[in-house]
Design an enzyme around this catalytic site. Structure first.
Site, PDB file in Angstrom:
ATOM      1  N   GLY A 103       0.861  -1.180   0.000  1.00 44.67           N
ATOM      2  CA  GLY A 103       0.000   0.000   0.000  1.00 44.67           C
ATOM      3  C   GLY A 103       0.881   1.208   0.000  1.00 44.67           C
ATOM      4  N   CYS A 104       0.423   2.281   0.637  1.00 46.40           N
ATOM      5  CA  CYS A 104       1.217   3.508   0.634  1.00 46.40           C
ATOM      6  C   CYS A 104       2.214   3.466   1.781  1.00 46.40           C
ATOM      7  CB  CYS A 104       0.316   4.716   0.743  1.00 46.40           C
ATOM      8  SG  CYS A 104      -0.930   4.715  -0.528  1.00 46.40           S
ATOM      9  N   VAL A 105       3.059   2.440   1.769  1.00 48.37           N
ATOM     10  CA  VAL A 105       4.033   2.288   2.853  1.00 48.37           C
ATOM     11  C   VAL A 105       5.423   2.114   2.269  1.00 48.37           C
ATOM     12  CG1 VAL A 105       2.473   1.355   4.549  1.00 48.37           C
ATOM     13  CG2 VAL A 105       3.558  -0.179   2.926  1.00 48.37           C
TER      14      VAL A 105
ATOM     15  N   HIS C 258       3.857   8.924   8.031  1.00 51.03           N
ATOM     16  CA  HIS C 258       2.409   9.215   7.964  1.00 51.03           C
ATOM     17  C   HIS C 258       1.798   9.342   9.366  1.00 51.03           C
ATOM     18  CE1 HIS C 258       3.779   6.635   4.731  1.00 51.03           C
ATOM     19  NE2 HIS C 258       2.722   6.850   3.998  1.00 51.03           N
TER      20      HIS C 258
END
Lengths: 105, 323, 539, 141
Positions: A103-105, C258
């Site tokens: 994913g967005c990792v 994040h």
């Protein structure tokens, strides 16, 4: 299906060398997979990380947050990168027999 | 005896041939042009625009105190019309062009307005030239056409006076052709059709210029032909000459080629969904005519699957489903 | 690492683009999708295969599938049909693509990327191409072409930068999206997209974080926030009747940096007393369906409205994420609306009615926060961010698919004392992609990511040298995931943070203890004050 | 789709504009005859062949002007040996073609050729030959 072979042992892995079936993980598996991360021998710190990540995975079915790994094991992120050059999400997970987080990792 | 038969036959054959060249081909070409273009536009129109996907090139309209970009990122239909007007009349997007150059292992972005200028010059002068040609098709000549001719020959160079649009169109076409040959990136992407279109245009322009300033043509004869074509009472006048014939055939080729080539961008530019829609996606619902139901993982299914985990984490379950 | 940096050169292209041969070089392509994920989503032709293999195990009627798929999409999408027809190859887009600028591979020039599929369109769908074939720019559809498509349509991050410069607005993102849809019909998916999509579909988010882990993560974050601020924030999950549903990309509660943005959201919501709820079902704002197909996008996106309806909230607030906002802004209501069960969003703190979101009922966190700041409803202490010299990277999707340019800047300028813009041609609508967008941020693709990210890194280097910038802020989860690697490679010494991390740092919370660290747990001031290299470079 | 009427409307407008000469011509019942031009004096031969004069009279006139104004060349010898007085008003209009309105304008207006700057200096001769001659004489002075 790809295979990863160490001596007479063989594991089914994905293209990035992650164990296909996390249930089959044992400490011996960790030692074998550590070789792919250029870790000749797993020391106590390595095991602390691996065991925490593994424990979390068994509980929650996913790797713990990076931040949580740092906090629970007491290692700085920098230190984790020193121990597992490809980082917590890839290196530690691979050795601990977890699937790679995507994913967005 | 044979000669007596052959001469009129040849003469009439020549007449028929001339008729085909001067009347048949232009008619056919123009019919293909109009029919083909309509067919293309209708083809585009038949495909819906399922989603509102404007490329936003400026600040959105959001909070009242934030200045938005009403033309580069319009939120109203009127704004979208404005954006399209800038796009079609002034080539707004091309005006943004810049050029990335490597300098000491880093990119610098220099201004690059030549393509914009060349394209704008070509298209505008082409339009002026086309409109000027109305003097040959309409009788009496409309005042705006005469006026346009006056302005276009403002500097009164030579007799007949030099049209600026002729100079501009030739320079612009030469530039557009040369950059295709010169710029290696462009040469890489250029196809036969790119050169073909440019050469046709260049040939048409050159023969036109040649007739005006070089070989000359009997304008009255040309106009009689043009009016005949326009009013469906074709005449085949004498003395229009070979250059005119080439000019006419090239125009016809261009017209017939137009709908089947990249030249249809003339119509397409108006239909581009990334430009002609207002960026009001969250203000107004946009409907997709072919929207169809899809397989989702519903909440009920999900709750069923993760019930234990939800209970363990004390995340409230959906009561309605419980009972 | 600095010694083996790629040299970026501009070499004129030589080969002929019509030749479809592609070399699958390690580091420049992504792994194929695992059969189980393809199967889990019910997509065609699940199998084990490798792009580097000669045999891709395509279905026997692959050609028919592609041509039928094209025909269907030509009828459904005017964008596709029009963009197949109107390109004049003027070349304005050529040097606008970050992948071309970084790789120098001529097939990465946007019009050539489009031409790969356009040539097939011409050959099979236009009269000129059917009759004149290659003379009219047509190309036969062969297996090699499929491989070429795979290589190059997964070398486009759908960032839309070329579309800004195209005189006809031709958007390569549209073409890439269709190209990927066609490839997916043959089962040619990549793992980095399909696995997250499959996890998102089943579990609720890309990472496959199950409800109890979701809660554990958020509670852990609350613990951490308490350590920094001395304030315990609530973690409402699935709270019915809350005013606002908050949706963020799942990376916010998994990955760093994040995660610090999540701490920022949490402090903000607590401070203004927002009546909101998280959702474990709609625990993903991002949507890798966007990178798969329109249908998949709709399937994954449906959860957000379904959950909002189930929980009975009034409106939805969305976190910092790039492609998530492309979907929410341009697709969501069309796909899964109408949102008539929601109300036009009104900020409970300022009373501002978000007119721009009145129909979709979903507000971007930056819009929400900018409004709070404009009305002075929260107090900031920007000194707490003084160790940072900050620049802002416009994420492609909010910039070019939405126009969200000023709101994050407004927040940043209030939250930081040192803010510097990158050069004009590299920000706002002309922003450069991180090089890893649209599902390409995977490690096996690292070389291409670093190449594609070069123009962006290049601009960062400029402000680093000129203003001593040491922090790149952004509002996209993919940026946060991939930029640290990119910048470490090209511009060491620049870290990455979300806008709301900086806001959270600066936010003065009622009843907080004196802060000694920022949200990262680092001291508020840098140990050794950094001297700006500007003095050296620009005297 | 909602935008189809707009697109088809635009297309119709375009077709209407492109076919402007057609409906304009049909409405005005334009003829293909072209202008009727007659010389006033019935001479068989102009200073140069008719076809040449049709297409290139402006070149000849410019050459006449330049020769006369700049080099004092008052006479022009045609191919057949005839010598003409170099004068637009005195020779061309007075001796053969009558007046600008009747001769020049008929074609110039027909073809929309904006009359060059001849008439900035020259005047069109009046109808009666006597006055024409006087005018011509006046012009020569």
């Amino acid at each position: 299906m790809l295979e990863y072979k160490v001596e007479d042992r063989s594991y089914e892995v994905d293209e990035e060398g992650f164990l296909q079936e996390p249930e089959l993980w044992t400490e011996e598996v960790a030692k074998d997979f550590a070789l792919t991360e250029n870790i000749a021998e797993l020391n106590e710190d390595h095991w602390k990380l691996i065991n925490f990540v593994r424990w979390y995975f068994v509980q929650y079915g996913i790797a713990p947050m990076v931040r949580k790994v740092c906090k629970e094991t007491g290692f700085e992120l920098q230190k984790i990168y020193e121990m597992f050059p490809s980082g917590p999400a890839k290196g530690v997970c691979k050795v601990a027999g977890l699937p790679k987080p995507t994913g967005c990792v | 005896m044979a000669a007596l038969v052959a001469v009129p036959l040849l003469a009439s054959a020549a007449g028929v041939g001339k008729g085909i060249l001067l009347v048949g081909i232009p008619y056919a070409a123009f019919a293909i042009f109009l029919g083909g273009l309509c067919w293309r536009v209708v083809g585009w129109a038949r495909s819906p625009v399922p989603f509102r996907i404007p490329t936003t090139c400026g600040q959105q309209t959001s909070l009242p105190w934030i200045k938005s970009a009403p033309l580069d990122n319009p939120s109203t239909g009127l704004g979208a019309v404005g954006r399209m007007a800038l796009e079609v009349l002034l080539f707004r997007s091309l005006f943004r062009n810049n050029r990335a150059e490597i300098y000491d292992q880093r990119y610098v972005f220099g201004d690059s307005k030549w393509l914009w200028l060349g394209a704008l010059a070509f298209h505008w002068s082409l339009l002026v030239i086309l409109l000027r040609h109305l003097r040959l098709f309409v009788q009496p000549v409309p005042a705006f056409v005469l006026f346009m001719g006056k302005v276009d020959s403002f500097f009164q160079i030579g007799a007949p006076a030099l049209y600026l649009s002729n100079v501009v169109v030739l320079c612009a076409l030469a530039y557009l052709l040369l950059r295709r040959l010169w710029d290696l990136r462009l040469r890489y992407i250029s196809q036969f059709s790119d050169y073909f279109a440019l050469l046709l245009l260049l040939g048409t322009a050159l023969t036109g210029v040649l007739m005006r300033y070089g070989t000359r043509v009997d304008v009255v004869a040309v106009k009689r032909l043009a009016i005949g074509l326009a009013t469906f009472q074709p005449v085949v006048p004498d003395g229009v000459g070979i250059v005119f014939l080439i000019h006419l055939l090239m125009v016809s080729a261009l017209a017939a080629y137009f709908p089947f080539s990249k030249l249809v961008h003339m119509g397409g530019v108006f239909l581009s969904p990334t430009r002609n829609l207002a960026n009001n996606s969250r203000m107004k619902r946009h409907v997709n005519p072919w929207n169809y139901p899809v397989k989702t993982h519903t909440y009920a299914e999900w709750e069923e699957e993760f019930r234990d985990k939800l209970l363990m984490a004390e995340i409230p379950l959906d009561e309605a489903k419980h009972d | 690492m600095t010694d083996n940096r790629h040299k970026i050169e501009q070499v004129p292209p030589r080969s002929d683009w019509r030749d479809p041969a592609v070399e699958f070089r390690k580091g420049t392509y992504c792994h194929s999708a695992g059969a189980k994920y393809v199967e889990a989503l019910g997509l065609p032709n699940p199998r084990d295969w490798n792009p580097a293999d000669a045999d891709w195990k395509l279905p026997s009627d692959w050609k028919e599938i592609i041509l039928n798929g094209m025909a269907e999409r030509l009828e459904r999408f005017r964008s596709f049909k029009l963009f197949m027809d109107v390109c004049v190859r003027c070349g304005a887009c050529a040097d606008k693509c970050h992948y071309y600028l970084g790789s120098n591979d001529p097939k990465n020039m946007p019009m050539v990327r489009a031409e790969l599929i356009r040539s097939v369109y011409r050959r099979y769908f236009t009269p000129a191409g059917r009759v004149f074939g290659s003379l009219a720019g047509g190309r036969e559809l062969t297996e090699e072409v499929i491989k070429e498509w795979f290589y190059y349509f997964y070398q486009c991050s759908e960032c839309r930068r070329c579309s800004v410069f195209c005189p006809f607005g031709i958007d390569t993102a549209e073409i890439t999206m269709i190209g990927r849809e066609l490839l997916n019909l043959l089962g040619c998916n990549i793992n980095w997209i399909t696995k997250p999509a499959a996890d998102c579909f089943r579990v609720g988010n890309h990472l496959g974080i199950q409800p109890h882990a979701f809660k554990d993560s958020l509670e852990f974050a609350a613990d951490e926030l308490e350590e920094v601020t001395g304030i315990r924030v609530d973690i409402p999950i699935g709270k019915k009747g809350a005013e606002v549903l908050f949706v963020m990309p799942s990376a916010d509660f998994f990955a760093t940096p994040h995660y610090y943005t999540l701490l920022g959201y949490m402090s903000l919501f607590h401070e203004i007393g927002l009546d909101f709820t998280y959702s474990a079902y709609a625990s993903e704002g991002g949507n890798f369906g966007l990178f798969t197909s329109h249908e998949m996008m709709k399937r994954l996106n449906a959860k957000i409205y379904d959950e909002a309806r189930r929980l009975g909230v009034k409106w939805i607030l969305g976190g910092e994420c790039g492609h998530m906002w492309r979907v929410l802004h341009q697709y969501m209501e069309t796909m899964n609306g109408p949102a008539d069960f929601l109300e036009a969003p009104v900020s409970p703190v300022t009373g501002t009615r978000f007119e721009n979101a009145r129909s979709t009922s979903m507000v971007h966190i930056c819009e929400f926060t900018a409004d709070l700041l404009y009305h002075d409803k929260i107090t900031l202490d920007p000194k707490r961010n003084d160790k940072w010299s900050v620049t802002y990277h416009d994420s492609c999707n909010p910039a070019r698919g939405m126009g969200l340019l000023e709101e994050p800047r407004y927040v940043l300028k209030r939250a930081c004392n040192n803010f510097h813009e990158m050069p004009e041609n590299t920000i706002r609508e002309q922003t450069f992609c991180c090089g890893s967008g649209s599902g390409l941020g995977t490690d096996e693709n690292l070389e291409m990511r670093l190449r594609g990210g070069f123009p962006r890194a290049n601009a960062v280097r400029h402000v680093r040298e000129k203003h001593g910038v040491n922090l790149l802020s952004c509002i996209c989860a993919i940026d946060k995931a991939t930029m640290p690697t990119l910048l470490e490679y090209w511009v060491p010494g620049v870290e990455v943070a979300g806008v709301h991390e900086l806001l959270g740092n600066a936010l003065v919370m009622t009843g907080e203890k004196e802060r000694t660290t920022n949200l990262r747990g680092e001291p508020l001031q840098a140990a050794v004050p950094e001297t700006s290299p500007a003095e050296v470079v620009h005297g | 789709m909602g935008d189809r009427p707009l697109i088809y409307g635009g297309l119709c407008l375009f077709v209407a504009l492109v076919t402007f000469p057609v409906w304009k011509g049909v409405a005005a019942q334009s003829s293909t005859k072209g202008p009727e031009v007659k010389a006033v004096v019935d001479k068989k031969q102009c200073v140069a062949p008719r076809a040449y004069m049709r297409e290139a009279h402006m070149e000849l006139l410019v050459a006449w002007r330049d020769g006369k104004v700049r080099r004092q060349e008052r006479h022009y010898t045609a191919r057949d040996g005839t010598v003409y007085n170099v004068s637009l008003t005195g020779t061309c209009l007075t001796q053969c073609h009558g007046s600008k309105e009747k001769f020049c304008d008929s074609c110039h207006e027909y073809a929309g050729v904006s009359a060059p700057n001849c008439w900035g200096c020259h005047t069109s001769p009046p109808a009666e030959p006597a006055k024409m001659a006087a005018a011509a004489a006046g012009e020569m002075r």
